[in-house]
Write a protein that holds these residues in place. Structure first.
Motif, PDB file in Angstrom:
ATOM      1  N   ASN A  74       0.846  -1.183   0.000  1.00 46.90           N
ATOM      2  CA  ASN A  74       0.000   0.000   0.000  1.00 46.90           C
ATOM      3  C   ASN A  74       0.879   1.230   0.000  1.00 46.90           C
ATOM      4  N   ALA A  75       0.454   2.242  -0.740  1.00 49.28           N
ATOM      5  CA  ALA A  75       1.274   3.435  -0.909  1.00 49.28           C
ATOM      6  C   ALA A  75       0.405   4.675  -0.822  1.00 49.28           C
ATOM      7  N   VAL A  76       0.853   5.639  -0.021  1.00 46.43           N
ATOM      8  CA  VAL A  76       0.181   6.923   0.066  1.00 46.43           C
ATOM      9  C   VAL A  76       0.942   7.909  -0.799  1.00 46.43           C
ATOM     10  N   ILE A  77       0.261   8.473  -1.797  1.00 46.57           N
ATOM     11  CA  ILE A  77       0.780   9.550  -2.638  1.00 46.57           C
ATOM     12  C   ILE A  77      -0.065  10.781  -2.323  1.00 46.57           C
ATOM     13  N   GLY A  78       0.588  11.847  -1.865  1.00 48.71           N
ATOM     14  CA  GLY A  78      -0.185  12.993  -1.393  1.00 48.71           C
ATOM     15  C   GLY A  78      -0.945  12.591  -0.151  1.00 48.71           C
ATOM     16  N   ASP A  79      -2.248  12.706  -0.196  1.00 45.36           N
ATOM     17  CA  ASP A  79      -3.103  12.283   0.916  1.00 45.36           C
ATOM     18  C   ASP A  79      -4.021  11.140   0.499  1.00 45.36           C
ATOM     19  N   ARG A  80      -3.574  10.330  -0.465  1.00 45.79           N
ATOM     20  CA  ARG A  80      -4.433   9.274  -0.994  1.00 45.79           C
ATOM     21  C   ARG A  80      -3.732   7.925  -0.952  1.00 45.79           C
ATOM     22  N   LEU A  81      -4.414   6.972  -0.354  1.00 48.34           N
ATOM     23  CA  LEU A  81      -3.906   5.612  -0.207  1.00 48.34           C
ATOM     24  C   LEU A  81      -4.365   4.740  -1.364  1.00 48.34           C
ATOM     25  N   THR A  82      -3.456   3.912  -1.847  1.00 49.50           N
ATOM     26  CA  THR A  82      -3.825   2.842  -2.776  1.00 49.50           C
ATOM     27  C   THR A  82      -3.252   1.537  -2.239  1.00 49.50           C
ATOM     28  N   ASN A  83      -4.075   0.494  -2.262  1.00 47.59           N
ATOM     29  CA  ASN A  83      -3.740  -0.779  -1.642  1.00 47.59           C
ATOM     30  C   ASN A  83      -4.159  -1.904  -2.578  1.00 47.59           C
ATOM     31  N   LEU A  84      -3.315  -2.916  -2.735  1.00 50.37           N
ATOM     32  CA  LEU A  84      -3.671  -4.072  -3.553  1.00 50.37           C
ATOM     33  C   LEU A  84      -2.912  -5.299  -3.052  1.00 50.37           C
TER      34      LEU A  84
END
Length: 415
Positions: free
Chosen positions: A379-389
């Motif tokens: 999972n990676a936060v770019i800016g203030d947004r999380l993406t998880n897979l």
């Protein structure tokens, strides 16, 4: 549906492992404390490992004798009677089951085997991440056992249990695969339900229904939705009186889906883009996928869990991203886990909180071996947004085995 089951040969293999643990630790008995039944995620259940029965017991192995199961009430006994009537193959015979999950019950068994002195190994006196950072054994129960048996030296044997049981047998891997296939079915159902105007509860219900229809015990899921967020956990409407959020165009839905079959767990990281999502989500998906691929490259015998963690961290560091929750951890049993939490300090609101600390990586020295199961959840936060897979991965003889390539990508809702 072809549903895998366990044989008596699997029982004998596990009981032999119990005796190997006793031999390696130099103890004359082994006590396995099981967390109460109906525990949700990541239950502490070494009792079920040895009984293949209803959770929430204490199992006691004494020397070369077959184990004795101590249940909390007559309800598990009634279930056992009903299973016998149906002709099911049970591991523990009635004569070795007692309604005695308390200190007096444990003491009685040890005294019957003349173990008022010597060494006894205990499962329940070690930490068990992620939820039991402190040992789970009840203070009152254990203090009474210590008072009744002052001549016994009790010692935790959790690490030996981890090493003995973490590599799955062929029968266990069949159960894991069955669970993993259901996780994919849950993800597909969630994609079908994810559309503007539906609620988080609709998406949640679709996934859970897919599991229940296949006869799997999905203990719940973590889920959030919105144009961007850094939160991770169960839906707020599951613990606060409030309405589930309604999905909008441009949202992303992130969920951690859990499947459990035969007390073997698989995990599935479901990320669904509803329409056109913010560019930071797309970038985060690429970074998370790079971490997933790096993990696959490192998930081989000869490396350690620490090597795996460092490989998966590298793409995040290169991108200047941070992880909200672990990138990877063991399954079946849980234990070694990647560190997380340091990045929260980047949020401006974090300064208002009294104390923050990073959960460190635990178990980095664990050597990877065939049959181990892992939850890959980059999972990676770019800016203030999380993406998880991610999904469940098995260590193979040479290459890793991906059980859930479907969820190792950002999924797209269907119009």
């Amino acid at each position: 549906m072809n549903v895998p089951t366990y044989s008596l040969a699997e029982r004998d293999r596990r009981w032999a492992l119990a005796r190997e643990i006793m031999e390696a630790e130099g103890v004359q008995a082994l006590i396995a404390y099981g967390e109460h039944e109906c525990a949700d995620l990541a239950p502490f259940a070494p009792d079920v490992y040895f009984t293949n029965d209803r959770p929430g017991a204490i199992v006691v192995f004494c020397r070369d004798a077959d184990p004795i199961e101590l249940t909390w009430s007559t309800l598990p006994v009634a279930d056992h009677i009903q299973a016998l009537r149906r002709g099911e193959e049970l591991w523990i015979p009635p004569e070795r089951i007692r309604v005695a999950k308390h200190a007096a019950g444990v003491v009685e068994v040890l005294r019957e085997h003349r173990l008022e002195s010597g060494k006894v190994g205990v499962l329940g006196l070690d930490p068990y991440p992620p939820f039991h950072i402190n040992p789970i054994m009840p203070h009152g129960l254990w203090n009474q056992v210590l008072a009744e048996l002052p001549g016994v030296e009790f010692q935790p044997v959790g690490l030996s249990y981890l090493f003995a049981t973490i590599c799955q047998s062929e029968e266990e891997l069949a159960v894991v695969r069955h669970s993993a296939a259901t996780g994919d079915a849950m993800a597909e159902a969630m994609v079908e339900a994810a559309r503007p105007g539906a609620s988080e509860a609709d998406v949640y219900a679709a996934g859970m229904t897919a599991a229940f229809r296949r006869g799997l015990a999905a203990p719940g899921m973590l889920i959030s939705s919105g144009p961007g967020f850094v939160s991770w956990g169960p839906p707020a409407w599951s613990y606060r009186p409030q309405a589930p959020r309604v999905i909008e165009d441009g949202d992303v839905i992130m969920a951690e889906v859990f499947c459990r079959f035969g007390m073997k767990e698989t995990q599935h990281q479901v990320a669904i883009a509803v329409g056109e999502v913010h560019p930071d989500i797309e970038v985060g998906a690429k970074v998370a996928r790079a971490a997933y691929d790096a993990g696959l490259a490192a998930a081989r015998p000869g490396n350690t869990f620490g090597d795996l963690v460092e490989a998966m961290r590298a793409p995040l560091e290169e991108a200047g991203a941070w992880n909200v929750h672990p990138l990877v951890h063991t399954l079946n049993p849980m234990g070694p886990v990647c560190g997380f939490g340091a990045g929260l300090r980047r949020l401006p609101e974090a300064a208002r909180y009294g104390r923050l600390f990073e959960v460190p990586t635990m178990g980095g020295e664990l050597p990877l071996a065939p049959g181990m199961t892992f939850a890959f959840e980059p999972n990676a936060v770019i800016g203030d947004r999380l993406t998880n897979l991610g999904g469940t991965v098995v260590i193979g003889e040479d290459d890793p085995i991906e059980l859930n390539p479907l969820t190792a990508q950002l999924l797209r809702s269907r119009p």
